[in-house]
Motif scaffolding. Structure first.
Motif, PDB file in Angstrom:
ATOM      1  N   ILE A 163       0.839  -1.201   0.000  1.00 32.36           N
ATOM      2  CA  ILE A 163       0.000   0.000   0.000  1.00 32.36           C
ATOM      3  C   ILE A 163       0.872   1.248   0.000  1.00 32.36           C
ATOM      4  O   ILE A 163       0.664   2.181  -0.788  1.00 32.36           O
ATOM      5  CB  ILE A 163      -0.941  -0.002   1.214  1.00 32.36           C
ATOM      6  N   LEU A 164       1.869   1.255   0.867  1.00 33.38           N
ATOM      7  CA  LEU A 164       2.743   2.425   0.965  1.00 33.38           C
ATOM      8  C   LEU A 164       3.699   2.522  -0.214  1.00 33.38           C
ATOM      9  O   LEU A 164       3.963   3.622  -0.718  1.00 33.38           O
ATOM     10  CB  LEU A 164       3.526   2.370   2.286  1.00 33.38           C
ATOM     11  N   THR A 165       4.223   1.386  -0.682  1.00 37.88           N
ATOM     12  CA  THR A 165       5.126   1.450  -1.836  1.00 37.88           C
ATOM     13  C   THR A 165       4.393   1.916  -3.087  1.00 37.88           C
ATOM     14  O   THR A 165       4.965   2.638  -3.913  1.00 37.88           O
ATOM     15  CB  THR A 165       5.777   0.073  -2.096  1.00 37.88           C
ATOM     16  N   THR A 166       3.127   1.535  -3.230  1.00 35.18           N
ATOM     17  CA  THR A 166       2.341   1.993  -4.375  1.00 35.18           C
ATOM     18  C   THR A 166       2.177   3.506  -4.352  1.00 35.18           C
ATOM     19  O   THR A 166       2.315   4.178  -5.385  1.00 35.18           O
ATOM     20  CB  THR A 166       0.958   1.313  -4.382  1.00 35.18           C
ATOM     21  N   VAL A 167       1.892   4.060  -3.185  1.00 37.72           N
ATOM     22  CA  VAL A 167       1.737   5.508  -3.075  1.00 37.72           C
ATOM     23  C   VAL A 167       3.053   6.223  -3.374  1.00 37.72           C
ATOM     24  O   VAL A 167       3.089   7.229  -4.105  1.00 37.72           O
ATOM     25  CB  VAL A 167       1.226   5.880  -1.672  1.00 37.72           C
ATOM     26  N   GLY A 197       3.617  11.805 -10.481  1.00 36.51           N
ATOM     27  CA  GLY A 197       3.543  13.180 -10.008  1.00 36.51           C
ATOM     28  C   GLY A 197       2.314  13.486  -9.188  1.00 36.51           C
ATOM     29  O   GLY A 197       1.845  14.623  -9.154  1.00 36.51           O
ATOM     30  N   ARG A 198       1.772  12.472  -8.510  1.00 36.59           N
ATOM     31  CA  ARG A 198       0.568  12.700  -7.727  1.00 36.59           C
ATOM     32  C   ARG A 198       0.886  13.449  -6.439  1.00 36.59           C
ATOM     33  O   ARG A 198       2.002  13.392  -5.934  1.00 36.59           O
ATOM     34  CB  ARG A 198      -0.115  11.372  -7.419  1.00 36.59           C
ATOM     35  N   LYS A 199      -0.119  14.105  -5.925  1.00 35.31           N
ATOM     36  CA  LYS A 199       0.014  14.850  -4.679  1.00 35.31           C
ATOM     37  C   LYS A 199      -0.872  14.213  -3.626  1.00 35.31           C
ATOM     38  O   LYS A 199      -2.058  13.981  -3.851  1.00 35.31           O
ATOM     39  CB  LYS A 199      -0.370  16.314  -4.889  1.00 35.31           C
ATOM     40  N   ILE A 200      -0.305  13.957  -2.482  1.00 32.92           N
ATOM     41  CA  ILE A 200      -1.022  13.331  -1.365  1.00 32.92           C
ATOM     42  C   ILE A 200      -1.081  14.331  -0.225  1.00 32.92           C
ATOM     43  O   ILE A 200      -0.051  14.854   0.204  1.00 32.92           O
ATOM     44  CB  ILE A 200      -0.319  12.041  -0.901  1.00 32.92           C
ATOM     45  N   SER A 201      -2.281  14.611   0.254  1.00 34.95           N
ATOM     46  CA  SER A 201      -2.434  15.563   1.348  1.00 34.95           C
ATOM     47  C   SER A 201      -2.005  14.931   2.664  1.00 34.95           C
ATOM     48  O   SER A 201      -1.854  13.706   2.774  1.00 34.95           O
ATOM     49  CB  SER A 201      -3.896  16.018   1.444  1.00 34.95           C
ATOM     50  N   VAL A 245       2.273   0.768 -10.701  1.00 38.44           N
ATOM     51  CA  VAL A 245       2.277   2.184 -11.076  1.00 38.44           C
ATOM     52  C   VAL A 245       2.833   2.363 -12.486  1.00 38.44           C
ATOM     53  O   VAL A 245       2.325   3.171 -13.271  1.00 38.44           O
ATOM     54  CB  VAL A 245       3.086   3.004 -10.049  1.00 38.44           C
ATOM     55  N   PHE A 246       3.875   1.612 -12.834  1.00 38.98           N
ATOM     56  CA  PHE A 246       4.449   1.706 -14.174  1.00 38.98           C
ATOM     57  C   PHE A 246       3.432   1.277 -15.226  1.00 38.98           C
ATOM     58  O   PHE A 246       3.276   1.916 -16.270  1.00 38.98           O
ATOM     59  CB  PHE A 246       5.711   0.842 -14.267  1.00 38.98           C
ATOM     60  N   PHE A 247       2.699   0.193 -14.960  1.00 34.29           N
ATOM     61  CA  PHE A 247       1.671  -0.268 -15.887  1.00 34.29           C
ATOM     62  C   PHE A 247       0.526   0.730 -15.977  1.00 34.29           C
ATOM     63  O   PHE A 247      -0.026   0.981 -17.063  1.00 34.29           O
ATOM     64  CB  PHE A 247       1.152  -1.636 -15.457  1.00 34.29           C
ATOM     65  N   GLU A 248       0.149   1.321 -14.844  1.00 34.83           N
ATOM     66  CA  GLU A 248      -0.909   2.339 -14.851  1.00 34.83           C
ATOM     67  C   GLU A 248      -0.514   3.528 -15.722  1.00 34.83           C
ATOM     68  O   GLU A 248      -1.334   4.054 -16.487  1.00 34.83           O
ATOM     69  CB  GLU A 248      -1.189   2.813 -13.421  1.00 34.83           C
TER      70      GLU A 248
END
Length: 347
Positions: free
Chosen positions: A103-107, A115-119, A193-196
């Motif tokens: 879960i954490l490695t995916t984020v 380049g996602r932003k997590i609050s 994430v690479f596949f996404e």
């Protein structure tokens, strides 16, 4: 999967080889994705003859950019092999809890590659989610020997002894399984994430199922040459490819293949973080269903873990105030389809 790798084989023969199962999963996914890709092609070209549909499908699968799927294909195959190594050397509880690190490695890889932003609120939700899932899956308490019908519970989680056995020596099977599950968690985050990124960058021009065909096709080569031939070639020559196979093994393979197809849809139209939240919520549903169907007693720590998971889902989906700082920031634009830059949410 754990039962198929550690349960009774039903005969005196050898247990099935994980490399053959990984290869069969990719073969089933390839055939299913080919069927769905051909169906999509037929819908867009309803009057085209069959040979023309086959030609268009062949050109789309082996397009100039298809080589990009080589990397996630190799990583997926490596990840599946690591999962089988881990589940063969760890008990189911230790494996499930440790594997929540994905879960954490995916984020983290979503931030680095997309380049996602997590609050700040979402970071708290992610930590709560990982902790809650771990609590739900930890083995329950056992009744004390001198407790009567209404006696107290002896909360013996045995985690000190469990960790000691895992970390005591680098040659133990427990340590081998722990290293495998940690590597699988890291590989899972990077690969998904690479596949996404590949799927969403080209979803307007290349269908999801064409990408899935490419992924499964390129996954066949490491699964066949590295896993089946190089790693287990001698055992297969001696015992046969399907040695140790039974109904449980085939069910495990079918579920793995079906899960891969569902994950592809989730990645294309939501994201990997949503997929992990859904998987975590399914654990809570399974916990509640087992209590209703199988009369499994509700444990305090598992019920608390389920509540933490629900809280994490609420926090992650709730919109932060405009003054909430974003951690960490990135100058890259998110690679989402038809959305503008905003904190990550799967709502």
């Amino acid at each position: 999967m754990h039962y198929s790798r550690n349960g009774p084989t039903g005969s005196s023969g050898p247990r099935y080889l994980a490399s053959t199962a990984v290869l069969l999963v990719e073969v089933i996914k390839l055939l299913a994705s080919l069927t769905l890709a051909a169906h999509d092609m037929r819908r867009t070209h309803p009057t085209a003859p069959l040979f023309e549909i086959a030609g268009k499908l062949h050109r789309s699968v082996f397009a100039a950019d298809s080589w990009k799927l080589v990397v996630p294909a190799a990583l997926y195959t490596f990840q599946n092999s690591l999962i089988y190594v881990a589940i063969s050397n760890l008990d189911a509880i230790t494996f499930q809890v440790s594997y929540q690190l994905k879960i954490l490695t995916t984020v983290l890889f979503s931030i680095l590659l997309l380049g996602r932003k997590i609050s700040s609120r979402q970071w708290v939700a992610l930590v709560l989610l990982t902790s809650g899932v771990a609590l739900v899956q930890i083995a329950g308490p056992v009744a004390s020997s001198d407790a009567g019908a209404g006696g107290a519970w002896n909360w013996d989680w045995d985690w000190k002894e469990r960790l000691t056995s895992l970390l005591s020596t680098g040659t133990s099977s427990g340590f081998k399984g722990l290293m495998a599950v940690l590597a699988a968690s890291l590989t899972s985050g990077l690969t998904c994430v690479f596949f996404e990124k590949l799927v969403k960058d080209s979803l307007a021009s290349v269908s999801l199922w064409t990408r899935n065909v490419q992924l499964s096709f390129f996954s066949l080569f490491p699964a066949l040459f590295i896993g089946v031939l190089w790693q287990d070639g001698a055992a297969i020559s001696r015992d046969g490819f399907f040695a140790g196979y039974n109904s449980i093994v085939w069910l495990t393979i079918a579920l793995q293949a079906l899960g891969g197809l569902v994950v592809a849809v989730c990645i294309a139209y939501a994201d990997n973080v949503a997929k992990n939240f859904a998987a975590s919520f399914s654990i809570v549903v399974s916990y509640a269903a087992s209590a209703v169907i199988f009369r499994t007693p509700l444990m305090l720590h598992s019920t608390g873990g389920a509540a933490i998971v629900l809280l994490a889902i609420y926090l992650f989906n709730s919109r932060p105030t405009p003054r909430t700082a974003l951690l960490p920031t990135s100058k890259e634009k998110p690679t989402t389809v038809g959305t503008n830059t905003k904190p990550l949410s799967f709502r």
